[in-house]
Design an enzyme around this catalytic site. Structure first.
Site, PDB file in Angstrom:
ATOM      1  N   HIS A 275     -17.465   2.122  16.989  1.00 56.56           N
ATOM      2  CA  HIS A 275     -16.468   3.456  16.997  1.00 56.56           C
ATOM      3  C   HIS A 275     -17.022   4.044  15.349  1.00 56.56           C
ATOM      4  O   HIS A 275     -16.335   3.332  14.153  1.00 56.56           O
ATOM      5  CB  HIS A 275     -15.511   1.896  17.006  1.00 56.56           C
ATOM      6  CG  HIS A 275     -15.627   1.115  15.934  1.00 56.56           C
ATOM      7  ND1 HIS A 275     -16.021   0.123  16.178  1.00 56.56           N
ATOM      8  CD2 HIS A 275     -14.659   0.844  14.906  1.00 56.56           C
ATOM      9  CE1 HIS A 275     -15.886  -1.091  15.340  1.00 56.56           C
ATOM     10  NE2 HIS A 275     -14.811  -0.646  14.657  1.00 56.56           N
TER      11      HIS A 275
ATOM     12  N   CYS B 165      -3.550   4.452  -5.227  1.00 59.36           N
ATOM     13  CA  CYS B 165      -2.942   4.931  -4.152  1.00 59.36           C
ATOM     14  C   CYS B 165      -3.918   6.062  -3.778  1.00 59.36           C
ATOM     15  O   CYS B 165      -4.269   6.187  -4.744  1.00 59.36           O
ATOM     16  CB  CYS B 165      -1.241   5.691  -5.002  1.00 59.36           C
ATOM     17  SG  CYS B 165      -0.690   6.599  -3.761  1.00 59.36           S
TER      18      CYS B 165
ATOM     19  N   CYS C 299      -1.603   9.797  -4.789  1.00 57.99           N
ATOM     20  CA  CYS C 299      -1.766  10.177  -6.410  1.00 57.99           C
ATOM     21  C   CYS C 299      -2.455   9.395  -7.075  1.00 57.99           C
ATOM     22  O   CYS C 299      -2.724   9.668  -8.648  1.00 57.99           O
ATOM     23  CB  CYS C 299      -0.247   9.969  -6.984  1.00 57.99           C
ATOM     24  SG  CYS C 299       0.739   7.939  -6.990  1.00 57.99           S
TER      25      CYS C 299
ATOM     26  N   HIS D 146       5.195   1.035  -2.624  1.00 54.30           N
ATOM     27  CA  HIS D 146       5.023   2.792  -3.491  1.00 54.30           C
ATOM     28  C   HIS D 146       4.605   3.564  -1.942  1.00 54.30           C
ATOM     29  O   HIS D 146       4.543   4.705  -2.119  1.00 54.30           O
ATOM     30  CB  HIS D 146       3.903   2.335  -4.261  1.00 54.30           C
ATOM     31  CG  HIS D 146       2.853   3.964  -4.928  1.00 54.30           C
ATOM     32  ND1 HIS D 146       3.959   5.029  -5.895  1.00 54.30           N
ATOM     33  CD2 HIS D 146       1.923   4.329  -5.360  1.00 54.30           C
ATOM     34  CE1 HIS D 146       3.204   5.716  -5.891  1.00 54.30           C
ATOM     35  NE2 HIS D 146       2.597   5.762  -4.947  1.00 54.30           N
TER      36      HIS D 146
ATOM     37  N   GLU E 240       5.304   6.940  -1.156  1.00 57.92           N
ATOM     38  CA  GLU E 240       4.469   8.189  -0.649  1.00 57.92           C
ATOM     39  C   GLU E 240       4.878   9.227   0.700  1.00 57.92           C
ATOM     40  O   GLU E 240       4.483  10.113   1.067  1.00 57.92           O
ATOM     41  CB  GLU E 240       3.136   8.111  -1.596  1.00 57.92           C
ATOM     42  CG  GLU E 240       2.777   7.518  -2.520  1.00 57.92           C
ATOM     43  CD  GLU E 240       2.827   8.890  -2.943  1.00 57.92           C
ATOM     44  OE1 GLU E 240       3.559   9.828  -3.140  1.00 57.92           O
ATOM     45  OE2 GLU E 240       2.472   8.766  -4.843  1.00 57.92           O
TER      46      GLU E 240
HETATM   47  P1  AMP Z   1     -14.000  -1.724  11.698  1.00 59.54           P
HETATM   48  O1  AMP Z   1     -13.589  -3.102  10.560  1.00 59.54           O
HETATM   49  O2  AMP Z   1     -14.284  -1.161  12.008  1.00 59.54           O
HETATM   50  O3  AMP Z   1     -14.680  -3.137  12.680  1.00 59.54           O
HETATM   51  O4  AMP Z   1     -12.791  -1.835  12.664  1.00 59.54           O
HETATM   52  C1  AMP Z   1     -12.329  -2.362  14.110  1.00 59.54           C
HETATM   53  C2  AMP Z   1     -10.603  -1.570  14.935  1.00 59.54           C
HETATM   54  O5  AMP Z   1     -10.461  -2.366  15.696  1.00 59.54           O
HETATM   55  C3  AMP Z   1      -9.194  -1.799  13.823  1.00 59.54           C
HETATM   56  O6  AMP Z   1      -8.944  -0.750  12.688  1.00 59.54           O
HETATM   57  C4  AMP Z   1      -8.710  -2.792  13.996  1.00 59.54           C
HETATM   58  O7  AMP Z   1      -7.329  -2.996  14.645  1.00 59.54           O
HETATM   59  C5  AMP Z   1      -9.845  -2.469  16.017  1.00 59.54           C
HETATM   60  N1  AMP Z   1      -9.208  -3.386  16.660  1.00 59.54           N
HETATM   61  C6  AMP Z   1      -9.416  -4.540  16.934  1.00 59.54           C
HETATM   62  N2  AMP Z   1      -9.418  -5.420  18.110  1.00 59.54           N
HETATM   63  C7  AMP Z   1      -9.016  -3.885  19.120  1.00 59.54           C
HETATM   64  C8  AMP Z   1      -8.065  -4.412  20.264  1.00 59.54           C
HETATM   65  N3  AMP Z   1      -8.666  -5.459  21.141  1.00 59.54           N
HETATM   66  N4  AMP Z   1      -8.169  -3.098  21.018  1.00 59.54           N
HETATM   67  C9  AMP Z   1      -8.611  -2.017  19.599  1.00 59.54           C
HETATM   68  N5  AMP Z   1      -8.668  -1.931  19.360  1.00 59.54           N
HETATM   69  C10 AMP Z   1      -8.609  -2.694  18.188  1.00 59.54           C
END
Ligand code: AMP
Length: 278
Positions: free
Chosen positions: A193, A250, A253, A267, A271
């Protein structure tokens, strides 16, 4: 549909301990009540809790959680408005736990690639080119949504909003510059993803260190940087774990908040108000 735990991190302990941040104003939860040895001896024996059914064990729950993104690929129509776009190559969704004002996930549909880690998947140049193109288009959509939500607060966007000659409207604020497109070095979800996220980190879902640092250190790898060179330090697990446990800085900044999460969150609110007005 995915289980309604707040986040994968509520289920899986991160090996670096990066989930935890110093909640500098939270009292310790450990009870220090003195125990009465006689009362304890006489008390009825408590039954050991029954061991949970195999499918209810945290490990299995976590595995189901990690695999949840494939549902959007297999059955996008069952997710209503959470799914923004389906093409032959990708599915674009709203992140269920958005870490900023706009936070989308682009899910490649190729079964050959979608269970690979980013470094492996993007070693295929044809696949990378497709994902890049669709991510660029998703970033435009995210920028348009950011403008819809925040455009009226922006000083530089005012002439555009007030223009009566629609055909010759001035360009206004470039909201595309406020969108980041990239990968987590070590994703927590199984299926590939791409994060498409506004910079602000203004969200109640930013709850601990990993939530912040995974987007604001080199743990976040811009999609344009792929394929990573063989000797790129961002491939290194130790380096990336170090990023997750770094001091809070941050995004706007650069101020260093050490390990003070509550101060950082305060903060970020300030911002956000300033950033909106740019
Ligand atoms: P990562 O750390 O790159 O694997 O990020 C996974 C992302 O998937 C995070 O931003 C989560 O908030 C999101 N996430 C987890 N479970 C789901 C779900 N079932 N549907 C949509 N987003 C999800």
């Amino acid at each position: 549909m995915a289980e309604q735990a707040e986040d994968i991190d509520d289920i899986v302990d991160h090996p670096t301990g990066a989930n935890s941040s110093e909640h500098d104003d939270e009292p310790s939860s450990a009870s220090s009540k003195p125990k009465n040895a006689f009362a304890e001896l006489m008390a009825p024996k408590r039954k050991a809790p029954a061991s949970p059914e195999p499918e209810k064990r945290p490990k299995d729950k976590a595995a189901r959680w990690r695999g949840a993104l494939v549902q959007y690929i297999n059955n996008p129509s069952s997710f209503g408005s959470q799914v923004l776009r389906v093409t032959p190559n990708t599915v674009l969704i709203k992140d269920s736990f958005p870490k900023a004002t706009v936070h989308l996930l682009l899910l490649p549909r190729s079964e050959k690639h979608y269970l690979l880690r980013p470094n492996e998947a993007f070693a295929d140049p044809a696949f990378l080119a497709i994902v890049r193109e669709e991510a660029a288009s998703a970033a435009k959509l995210a920028a348009a949504e950011l403008e819809r939500l925040l455009g009226s607060f922006s000083v530089s966007n005012k002439p555009r909003l007030e223009a009566t000659d629609y055909a010759n409207r001035p360009p206004g604020r470039d909201y595309l510059k406020e969108i980041k497109v990239g990968m987590h070095a070590h994703p927590s979800m199984d299926h590939l993803h791409v994060h498409i996220i506004s910079k602000d980190m203004h969200s109640p879902k930013v709850k601990h260190k990993k939530h912040y640092n995974s987007f604001n250190t080199e743990f976040f790898i811009p999609l344009v940087d792929y394929p990573l060179a063989d000797d790129d330090v961002r491939r290194d697990v130790g380096f990336q774990n170090g990023n997750l446990s770094k001091d809070f800085k941050c995004w706007r900044c650069g101020k260093d908040f050490g390990n003070k999460f509550t101060q950082l969150k305060k903060h970020l609110e300030e911002e956000f108000e300033e950033w909106k007005k740019e």
